[in-house]
Every structure is written in C-alpha cells, then in structure tokens.
Write an enzyme that holds these catalytic residues in place. Structure first.
Site, short mmCIF file in Angstrom:
data_model
loop_
_atom_site.label_atom_id
_atom_site.label_comp_id
_atom_site.label_asym_id
_atom_site.label_seq_id
_atom_site.Cartn_x
_atom_site.Cartn_y
_atom_site.Cartn_z
N ILE A 59 0.88 -1.17 0.00
CA ILE A 59 0.00 0.00 0.00
C ILE A 59 0.92 1.22 0.00
CG2 ILE A 59 -0.21 -0.09 2.53
CD1 ILE A 59 -2.96 1.16 2.29
N SER A 60 0.71 2.13 -0.94
CA SER A 60 1.60 3.28 -1.10
C SER A 60 1.58 4.18 0.12
CB SER A 60 1.21 4.10 -2.33
OG SER A 60 1.41 3.37 -3.51
N GLN A 61 2.68 4.92 0.33
CA GLN A 61 2.71 5.88 1.42
C GLN A 61 1.67 6.97 1.12
OE1 GLN A 61 6.82 7.89 0.01
NE2 GLN A 61 5.98 8.81 1.85
#
Length: 209
Positions: A59-61
């Site tokens: 999950i992207s920052q």
C-alpha cells in the site's frame, strides 16, 4: 473517531510535503487506512510509509497517494481508471472525488479483498476487474485520468490510447531508478512531465495471478 489524532497529524505531514488540494486532503482524511492493511500493521496506519499487503505488493505511502491524486486534476465528472487496485486504498480515495472509478487488478486475491473492504465502507461507485493492467479497460474508456500504482519499465501504449484528448496519465516509469511521470494527451501528441523520483513494485504484464 478512532485514530483521529493520527489522521490529523498525517494531514499536517502531507501539507508540509506540498499537498495543497483541499479536496484531495479531505478525501485522504475520510478514508480509514487501517482497514486496508493487516492488523499487525494497524499501529502504523497513519504513518507516512508504504506497508506490505501480501502477494509481494504494498500500500503506497499517503504522500504518494496524495501527490498522484493531485496530479490527476480530477473533477466530479472525471472518468477515471486505476491500474493496480492493490489493497483498494487509493481506489477509496479516488471514489471520494469522482462519480465513478474503474480499477483493474491482476492478482485475484487482492481484487477480492479490496472489493470486500470497499463494500464495507459502502463505496458503490467503483467497478473492479481481474485483468491485465497493461491493457487498461478498453470498453469502459476513454478516460479523463488514468493512475498506475506500479512501475512500468516502459510506457504502456495501450493506456495512452485510452486517454481522452486532454486526459492525464500518472505513472511511475523505470526499473531500479523510477520517475513519477504525468503524461497529458494533446490530440495525437503526448506531453510528458517528470515529477520526482519514486520507488514502486513493478507493473507486471501478461498472465494473471
């Protein structure tokens, strides 16, 4: 609200990092990120970090979610495609901003989990598909905005072809050294803008998982 202080602190961090669009900030603030990660990482839900979600994906920052979403220049009427549903978090953020989101995921287990989470949040303005993201979603296009949440070694031409005139593609490109790019369609021409260095998992073409 659970994690209210942590959410507020994250909004402050995003603004310090240059995220200015109030609608984007509000969309991120309204999505409970803890629902999109494993419970073992829930204490890190509102830290500005990428986190593993299984199947070799992340999950992207939150900063990258905010930056890429800003670059799409969305209105409520924007016709949007997401390539790489992943956890469904970016999908949920987009769903706060536009009437409908189309999202393609090549890993069936991730697509199923994302659909379950999105339904749990009563987000019904989303269509997901198990498919090859390199090919986009041709029969739902053309799209005003396409966001790709994995890095392509080269520009996916089929995605460019699915942009409307004036449409924007936001995509990380490269192998080890990756650059976040914004591509804008102008008739049959495509104007490319380099945004910043990034690091994403690779965009895999072909066989579905």
């Amino acid at each position: 609200m659970r994690y209210a202080k942590e959410r507020h602190n994250l909004m402050v961090i995003l603004q310090r990092h240059g995220i200015r669009n109030e609608k984007v900030l509000n969309a991120i603030a309204s999505v409970p990120r803890e629902l999109f990660i494993d419970e073992a990482f829930s204490h890190q839900a509102y830290e500005n970090n990428a986190l593993p979600i299984g199947s070799g994906q992340t999950i992207s920052q939150p900063y990258i979610v905010g930056k890429m979403t800003e670059l799409l220049e969305l209105t409520a009427q924007s016709h949007v495609l997401e390539v790489g549903t992943g956890s469904g978090y970016q999908t949920a953020v987009l769903a706060q901003l536009v009437d409908h989101v189309y999202s393609v995921e090549r890993i069936k287990a991730l697509q199923w989990q994302a659909k379950r989470r999105l339904k749990q949040l009563n987000l019904h303005n989303i269509s997901t598909k198990h498919g090859d993201g390199w090919k986009g979603w041709h029969n739902k296009g053309p799209f005003d905005a396409i966001i790709v949440t994995a890095a392509a070694e080269e520009m996916p031409m089929e995605l460019l072809a699915q942009l409307t005139d004036g449409g924007r593609l936001v995509i990380p490109v490269g192998d080890d050294l990756q650059v976040l790019k914004k591509i804008t369609r102008n008739g049959e021409q495509f104007v490319s803008q380099d945004i910043e260095a990034v690091r994403f998992v690779p965009l895999v073409a072909g066989d579905l998982a």
